[in-house]
Design a protein around this motif. Structure first.
Motif, PDB file in Angstrom:
ATOM      1  N   ARG A  72      10.997 -29.087 -10.066  1.00  0.00           N
ATOM      2  CA  ARG A  72      10.111 -29.176  -8.898  1.00  0.00           C
ATOM      3  C   ARG A  72       8.957 -30.141  -9.163  1.00  0.00           C
ATOM      4  O   ARG A  72       8.622 -30.973  -8.326  1.00  0.00           O
ATOM      5  N   PHE A  82      12.899 -31.977  -2.721  1.00  0.00           N
ATOM      6  CA  PHE A  82      13.674 -31.107  -3.601  1.00  0.00           C
ATOM      7  C   PHE A  82      13.796 -29.741  -2.942  1.00  0.00           C
ATOM      8  O   PHE A  82      12.827 -29.237  -2.364  1.00  0.00           O
ATOM      9  N   LEU A 104       8.438 -22.648  -5.456  1.00  0.00           N
ATOM     10  CA  LEU A 104       9.696 -23.376  -5.288  1.00  0.00           C
ATOM     11  C   LEU A 104      10.098 -23.428  -3.818  1.00  0.00           C
ATOM     12  O   LEU A 104       9.889 -22.465  -3.079  1.00  0.00           O
TER      13      LEU A 104
END
Length: 122
Positions: A72, A82, A104
């Motif tokens: 990340r 991402f 995330l």
């Protein structure tokens, strides 16, 4: 004892320059190097975005969590959208317990992850 294996797919390039990496089995210290190598290959090809599919991961250890955080951060440094696909307890629970889930870009389906990186790439 059940043997766990990780079989990261060779980085698949999808439409719009999206690199997709599928991981199955365990994502832990024993498999981290193989997945890191796949991510390195994906980043080295300068993709428009990267999606890491963890739907088939049946164990996520601390080394796997570290790998996700590092990926990340690397994506952010390189300005590469991402996303992580995770819909199973074996992945989501360790991320929640370690309080990494909020850091995330997690998505429950591949379609959601693809839509998110496409949007971020525009």
């Amino acid at each position: 004892m059940t043997e766990r294996t990780t079989r990261p797919a060779a980085g698949t390039r999808l439409e719009h320059g999206i690199s997709l990496i599928r991981v199955s089995g365990a994502l832990d210290s024993g498999s981290q190097q193989a997945v890191t190598a796949e991510l390195d290959t994906a980043f080295d090809t300068h993709p428009d975005s990267i999606v890491l599919d963890l739907r088939d991961v049946d164990f996520l250890g601390s080394a796997g969590i570290g790998l996700l955080v590092n990926a990340r951060h690397r994506a952010a440094r390189l300005d590469v959208p991402f996303a992580v696909v995770a819909d199973n307890r074996s992945v989501l629970r360790p991320l929640r317990v370690s309080q990494v889930d909020g850091a995330l870009p997690l998505h429950p389906t591949l379609e959601d992850a693809l839509a998110a990186v496409r949007l971020a790439a525009t």
